[in-house]
Design a protein around this motif. Structure first.
Motif, mmCIF file in Angstrom:
data_model
loop_
_atom_site.group_PDB
_atom_site.id
_atom_site.type_symbol
_atom_site.label_atom_id
_atom_site.label_comp_id
_atom_site.label_asym_id
_atom_site.label_seq_id
_atom_site.Cartn_x
_atom_site.Cartn_y
_atom_site.Cartn_z
ATOM 1 N N ASP A 1 9.436 -1.271 -11.272
ATOM 2 C CA ASP A 1 7.980 -1.183 -11.420
ATOM 3 C C ASP A 1 7.574 0.275 -11.241
ATOM 4 N N ILE A 2 7.027 0.886 -12.297
ATOM 5 C CA ILE A 2 6.632 2.298 -12.204
ATOM 6 C C ILE A 2 5.167 2.451 -11.790
ATOM 7 N N GLN A 3 4.472 1.349 -11.583
ATOM 8 C CA GLN A 3 3.077 1.403 -11.130
ATOM 9 C C GLN A 3 2.958 1.144 -9.633
ATOM 10 N N VAL A 4 3.702 0.181 -9.153
ATOM 11 C CA VAL A 4 3.707 -0.157 -7.730
ATOM 12 C C VAL A 4 5.153 -0.129 -7.244
ATOM 13 N N PRO A 5 5.516 0.814 -6.387
ATOM 14 C CA PRO A 5 6.914 0.919 -5.958
ATOM 15 C C PRO A 5 7.297 -0.154 -4.946
ATOM 16 N N VAL A 6 8.599 -0.324 -4.780
ATOM 17 C CA VAL A 6 9.121 -1.306 -3.824
ATOM 18 C C VAL A 6 8.622 -1.009 -2.412
ATOM 19 N N GLU A 7 8.347 0.265 -2.130
ATOM 20 C CA GLU A 7 7.849 0.625 -0.800
ATOM 21 C C GLU A 7 6.564 -0.117 -0.449
ATOM 22 N N ASP A 8 5.738 -0.382 -1.440
ATOM 23 C CA ASP A 8 4.502 -1.121 -1.157
ATOM 24 C C ASP A 8 4.804 -2.552 -0.748
ATOM 25 N N ALA A 9 5.754 -3.178 -1.421
ATOM 26 C CA ALA A 9 6.155 -4.531 -1.044
ATOM 27 C C ALA A 9 6.740 -4.536 0.364
ATOM 28 N N ASN A 10 7.529 -3.516 0.678
ATOM 29 C CA ASN A 10 8.106 -3.419 2.022
ATOM 30 C C ASN A 10 7.007 -3.262 3.075
ATOM 31 N N ARG A 11 5.937 -2.552 2.728
ATOM 32 C CA ARG A 11 4.835 -2.374 3.683
ATOM 33 C C ARG A 11 4.134 -3.709 3.940
ATOM 34 N N LEU A 12 3.948 -4.494 2.890
ATOM 35 C CA LEU A 12 3.350 -5.819 3.069
ATOM 36 C C LEU A 12 4.244 -6.697 3.935
ATOM 37 N N LYS A 13 5.545 -6.637 3.668
ATOM 38 C CA LYS A 13 6.508 -7.428 4.439
ATOM 39 C C LYS A 13 6.516 -7.010 5.907
ATOM 40 N N ALA A 14 6.470 -5.698 6.152
ATOM 41 C CA ALA A 14 6.457 -5.216 7.528
ATOM 42 C C ALA A 14 5.198 -5.656 8.259
ATOM 43 N N ALA A 15 4.085 -5.713 7.533
ATOM 44 C CA ALA A 15 2.830 -6.135 8.141
ATOM 45 C C ALA A 15 2.832 -7.615 8.471
#
Length: 324
Positions: free
Chosen positions: A254-268
């Motif tokens: 995904d070049i619009q939303v990186p995996v890091e964003d998903a990881n941030r949601l998961k961490a939250a």
């Protein structure tokens, strides 16, 4: 719950013979000025109480099928609905208030903010329950639609849980700053751009007189109130506050939303389940990581949904206690 990493090309969706031919029908709910419109897709032979998902579109002029007049023709939401039907799950995909068939419901679509979209999502969830007899409905938001799902889910009214697909994990202001600063060519624009972002985060509109023309599409006065409503939301904080089942689906290319964003949601929200689909882009299609090849998939209406997407969502839904 642990993160699952799936190889999208190797994942095979096994069709269910009992649900071979889904049944499509037009549905609507009250939208105030005019009805809001959507498409209900039921698996053939679906019994009362069949699980149902409300698919919430991403940003901009994106229609219920996942297409927009800016060049996106991937039909992501239609293909997702069809994939879920093959798994025995019903869905409603909708045109947002003020757009397409739901256009007459808003005098100005730029004045339809995310909180209104979230209220509409809950109304669609009620319609989904009425149409299927399910005790609750799932909210599946894609991109900006994931934020809408997070906001709507805070009420918990009639919502089974949340499916966050390619959703941002940071406030929009943070993302915009990073994107603008990442391109060296933007250096002459940064003082104006960063000042504008600061103002919008503070809830203030920006005077665009004298603003560089390249920034006008981003900070157009007509869309500034909507941007203010977005800037005030932190997806990770909303995820942390949510208490129901949550699935986070993210493509690795995904070049619009990186995996890091998903990881941030998961961490939250550690109780959420995170599925990372290898080789899958923002439109949920198999795509390379290089930008040109990735973007080429956006205008290809014949490219199917990556095979791992619908099974991952359907599997999560079916695994929840009380799912019919």
């Amino acid at each position: 719950m642990k993160t699952l990493i799936l190889a999208a090309i190797a994942a095979v969706a096994l069709p269910c013979a009992a649900f071979a031919a889904p049944i499509s029908s037009e549905v609507e709910i009250s939208g105030g000025l005019a009805p809001l419109k959507g498409t209900l897709l039921k698996p053939e032979g679906a019994r009362r109480g069949t699980p149902v998902v409300v698919i919430l579109a991403g940003s901009g002029p994106t229609d219920r099928d996942g297409n927009n007049p800016l060049g996106v023709k991937g039909a992501t939401y239609r293909l997702l609905a069809e994939g879920l039907a093959a798994e025995g799950i019903a869905s409603i995909r909708v045109d947002k208030r003020g757009m397409f068939a739901s256009g007459p419901a808003a005098a100005d679509p730029n004045q339809v903010f995310v909180d209104q979209l979230a209220a509409d999502a809950l109304a669609w969830a009620a319609k989904a329950r009425a149409e299927t007899g399910a005790s609750c409905a799932w909210l599946a938001g894609h991109s900006e639609g994931a934020l809408v799902a997070l906001i709507a889910g805070q009420s918990g009214d009639g919502v089974c849980g949340l499916i966050l697909i390619s959703g941002g994990g940071r406030p929009l202001g943070v993302v915009l700053r990073e994107q603008l600063q990442a391109n060296p060519a933007n250096a002459p624009l940064l003082p104006q751009a960063l000042s504008a972002i600061d103002a919008l985060e503070a809830g203030k509109t920006v005077d665009t007189v004298g603003m560089h023309p390249a920034l006008m599409p981003l900070f157009n006065p007509a869309v500034q109130p909507f941007l203010i409503s977005l800037f005030a939301k932190d997806p990770a904080k909303l995820a942390a506050a949510y208490r129901g089942p949550m699935l986070i689906v993210q493509g690795s290319t995904d070049i619009q939303v990186p995996v890091e964003d998903a990881n941030r949601l998961k961490a939250a929200q550690p109780k959420a389940r995170l599925v990372v689909l290898e080789g899958v882009n923002h439109l949920l299609k198999v795509a390379p990581a290089d930008r040109a090849g990735n973007l080429a998939t956006y205008g290809d209406p014949d490219l199917p949904l990556a095979p791992g997407v619908a099974p991952a969502i359907a599997g999560f839904i079916k695994a929840q206690p009380g799912t019919n």
